[in-house]
Every structure is written in C-alpha cells, then in structure tokens.
Write an enzyme that holds these catalytic residues in place. Sequence first.
Site, PDB file in Angstrom:
ATOM      1  N   THR A 188      23.858  23.726  72.777  1.00 31.51           N
ATOM      2  CA  THR A 188      23.448  22.625  72.261  1.00 31.51           C
ATOM      3  C   THR A 188      22.476  23.021  70.984  1.00 31.51           C
ATOM      4  OG1 THR A 188      21.577  21.912  73.789  1.00 31.51           O
ATOM      5  CG2 THR A 188      23.908  21.336  74.322  1.00 31.51           C
ATOM      6  N   ILE A 229      18.029  25.404  68.325  1.00 30.85           N
ATOM      7  CA  ILE A 229      19.156  25.807  69.316  1.00 30.85           C
ATOM      8  C   ILE A 229      18.506  25.592  70.579  1.00 30.85           C
ATOM      9  CG2 ILE A 229      20.719  27.513  70.227  1.00 30.85           C
ATOM     10  CD1 ILE A 229      20.864  28.811  67.566  1.00 30.85           C
ATOM     11  N   GLU A 230      19.298  24.771  71.551  1.00 32.16           N
ATOM     12  CA  GLU A 230      18.810  24.882  72.958  1.00 32.16           C
ATOM     13  C   GLU A 230      20.054  25.091  73.717  1.00 32.16           C
ATOM     14  OE1 GLU A 230      16.261  24.221  74.522  1.00 32.16           O
ATOM     15  OE2 GLU A 230      14.745  23.267  73.108  1.00 32.16           O
ATOM     16  N   ASN A 231      20.346  26.317  73.973  1.00 33.62           N
ATOM     17  CA  ASN A 231      21.378  26.693  75.162  1.00 33.62           C
ATOM     18  C   ASN A 231      21.073  26.222  76.355  1.00 33.62           C
ATOM     19  OD1 ASN A 231      22.405  28.333  73.096  1.00 33.62           O
ATOM     20  ND2 ASN A 231      21.496  30.060  73.534  1.00 33.62           N
TER      21      ASN A 231
END
Length: 595
Positions: free
Chosen positions: A233, A309-311
């Site tokens: 995400t 970015i938020e993995n």
Amino acid sequence: MRYLFLLSGLIFSLSAYSQEIMPPQLPWDGKSQSLIVDKSNTWVTPFELSDGLESPTYEETKAWLEKLAQSWDKMEMISAGKSEQGRDIHLIIVSEDGEFSSEELSTSKKPLIFVQAGIHAGEIDGKDAGMMLLRDMAFGNKKDLLDAANILFIPILNVDGHERRSEYGRVNQRGPKEMGWRTNAQNLNLNRDFTKLETAGVQAVAEIINKYDPDLYIDVHVTDGADYQYDITYGFVETGGYSPAISAWLSTAFKPEVDEALQGMGHIPGPLLFAANGEDFSAGNVAFSFSPRFSHTYSDIRHMASILIENHSLKPFKQRVLGTYVFLEQAIRSLGTHFESLQKAVEEDQDQPKESIVVKYKFRDTPADSMKFLGVASTKVTSEITGADYVKWEGQPIEQLVPSILMDEPESSVPVPKAYWISAEWTEVIAKIKAHGIAVEELAEAKEIRLEYSKLTEYSMGNQPYEGEMRIRSFKKEEEYRSAKMPAGSIRIATDQALGELVVILGEPESVDSFFQWGYFNSVLSQTEYMERYIMEPLIAKMLTEDASLKAEFEAKKTAEPDFAKNPRAIYQWFYDKTPYFDQNWKVIPVGREW
C-alpha cells in the site's frame, strides 16, 4: 543460574510462539520470486541467502555495499551524516556517466530519484529490496534503468534504531527474524521530525534534498493495524495539499504504471489504509491530511513529488521485499518516461499565488465516495480475559464496499505577509530555518522596524512531552504593532520564494507545525518581573486619582465581573499591566510580520 536457564527457555518459547499468535497467513506465490538469484551468485544478498527471512546488520549491509561500490564504477557510497551514537548514515549515489557530485546531479537533464529506507528501523524492507535492485543494475538485467534516472539511496536512515535489533521489535510484523527499533537512540520518531529537524537522520535528509534537489522522493515503511489482502500500500497527498499539479501527475502518470507492474508480478497494490473505527474497515477508510512533520507532506509543501510506501506488516518479509523491488524498479522507469510533465507540474505549483495559506484541514461532512475494498473476513469476539470485544481475523479473502472518508476541507487559513522577522537571539530557530534551505536576509548591523506581532491572551500546555517537546495545546491571541529593535544577526524571511508555503507553516502560530506550537518559544511565557503589594497599593491609588477614565473602567469591570472584584491578585495584575513597568515582551510570540 537456574533462574537464568528458565528465563532463556521462556524467551525461546515466546520467540517460537510469536508467529503462532498472528492472524492466518494468506497464500502467495507471486512472479516476483523470480527476482531472487541463486545462492551461488557472487552478488547474492544476505536476504536471499536466508531464503527471505533475515535482513543484514548495519556492518553487514555496509560491507556488502562497499564491495559493490568498489566493483561498479557507476556507484559511489558516501556518508550523509553521523547518527546520535556516531554511526555513518550511508548515501548510495548511482549515475550512468559516473558523475556523483550534488552540483552535477542537481543540474542534470536526467531526473533524480531519492529512495529512503529504515526511517523506522524495524520497517526495513526498502534496504533489502534496494540492495537486490542495485545488484541487478550493476551485474544483472536491469542495467537500462540508469538510462531513465540517476539514483540516491539511503539503505538505513535510523542507523542507531537499526542496531537495537532483536526478535522482539514488532510483534505484529511477519519478519525479518531480527528487526530494529522504531525510534532513534534518543527515543525520537524520525517521521515526526521534518519540520523541527531535531534528529541527525532527518537533518541529513533535509541536507540531501537541499543539495541534490531530487525530482521524486520515496519513503519506505511497513504498516501497523488491520488485516486485508493488499501487500504493497502506498500514497501521496492527493487532495488537500500544497502541490495540486504534482498530485495530479502522481495520480494519472505514475500510479497506474506502478499498479500495473505490481499486479503483473503477483502483488496487490492499494492505497494507504486507516480503519475509521480503529479496528476493521466496516466504517470506512480514512484518508488523513497529515501535517508537514511527516515525510510525504513535507515534500508536498516543498513542491517535490513524494511517495509514502506502507507495506502490509502481516505479509511475510520475503513478499514485502520483492514487492518493494517491483515498485522501485517501475518508479524509476515511470519517472524517466514522464519527467517532462512532472517538471511542468512542479513549475505550476511553485507559481501558485500565496495570498493565503491553509494551515489546518478537517474532514468532509459526508464521505467522498465508496471504494471497493479487498478485505479479510473477521468476527467480533468477547475476551474471556477482559470482557471487552476485539476483532479476530479469519484469513479468508472478502470484497467489501466501504466509505472513503477524506480529510481535505480547509478549516483554518492565514493571510501571507511580505516577510517574517526573527531576532538574532533565537539562534536555534534561525539555524533550523536555514537547514530547511529557506532563503533569508541576515542583518549585518542593527535595525529598527515596525512589525506586527501576536500576543497570547490565553494558552494551555500539553500535559506530557511529545517527541521530547512540551507543545502548546490551545491558545487565543491578539495582534499588535510595535517598533522592534533587530540586532545584527537577525533574519528577514521573505515569503515570495520557492519555499514560501513552508515559511508560513513554520512561522504562523495557528499552524500545528509552527515553531511556536512545537514549544521553541516557551520561554516568553514566563513572567520574570513583578511588583510587591506595598508598591502596588500607593501606585494604584495615584493612578486612580490622576486618571478618571481609568477609575471608571475599573469600577465597570468590578461590576461586570464579580469574581474579579473579589480577587486581589487579579486586581493587582490588571493595574500592573497598565503601568510602564510591565514586561512588554511577556507572551509575545517573537515572530514579526512585515506587511
């Protein structure tokens, strides 16, 4: 000895149990696994050697990257600064023509991408993905990427937090086996520091941005929170920001290509996700308007394209790293393809009029729309331990239609003055303004000038420190003009400059990221001079005898405010405020406005 043996056994059992208490893992067999090289490869990374389970230490990372730099003439590794504990913050520079200086890269006709990993050191996916990508650019099949862009890469920003590593860093994150700590050695969160610039890591980032002038900035994180199907995400300031043209470029030119690349390699990209009810997404997803203390919103106010970015923390480390690799590769390609249109967007945003600036946003009255949400089934369970309800994730993919809740309505705006003035004694604030790259005029000799100042009539402080500072919680103020004597070394900060919006955000009290609200001017809240009662009594009597209008004002105030009439301290203070002995600088925020 027996106690130590039992303790070590408990730690071992907790470590083995940590993955068992997590929600069920969704199956994954993405094409991006083909990016992993054989363990016999000369340039295999520690991540690949561990079958995607581990991330190397600071020293192991440094050694691997130094060896790569020595073997590849298109890469240079330098120190961008020292951490609080004295470690180098390494910056990797990659250039097709072997030109590595900030002067050459900032003026190059080729775009420059800046990727940063490990600002939260437990969220380290970007480091391992970047190492793999650099390897493939040097000795694999990704050499053509250097035709698209020059590259800056920080593998570990929070280097001290990175070395506070253990198997107990983030209980809700699937790997790596050992991970670093969220905050730095002083327990400061670097991703709350982009306006106050207190940490060595973010100071280094600000210097890199000022010197190299990157065109795209990517900050790689890993989420906390709920379960869902998305693994990669990411987001940017889409609405309610300071760079609408750049936001449009990211939405229309960049995002579709990145999403397609991720999907093609077996990943599920999604937007930044924040459950409206704090548990699941039944009440909707919230698109917050972050203040510029965060990396991507700081970049937005500087008119620099930026991605957060938020993995997804519940996806395995291997899956997250490979997804990050795909993202970064496509980001480089898309930047190269659409660079000209990005340049036009930046120019458009920089040329916006600055009559007023929004300093605070609020939620819309109604949700903007509904979004198709790739969720995971859950149930509400009543705890046998606490009696409270909690969400239990069941590991079954579902599709939902959920409200999209946007926080992009302007709530508070301020008019923009011609310039701000700050007197020379506020050395820390002046140094921070310069560190942001903001242009200032510094007085070589003293000068007297009439300026507008804000004076507090009421205020309250936060009840505990936040990021090491005692912040202002609420306040009321009034404006007044006064003649200010500015000594040599004082600065004038014009708002008609490239970073004019940032100047306002730092200078205006209403801004939640102003130097005032962060507490840098708290010393003006202390009243240091006073009068004894035996002086006030004859002085007040004299004032009332000589000034009939003052006496009438005093009697009217007592009648209108009975509590005041019964409060000797308030009466003394009321009269003291009206004497020439009163401290005229008390509660005056020392940021002058020139109109």
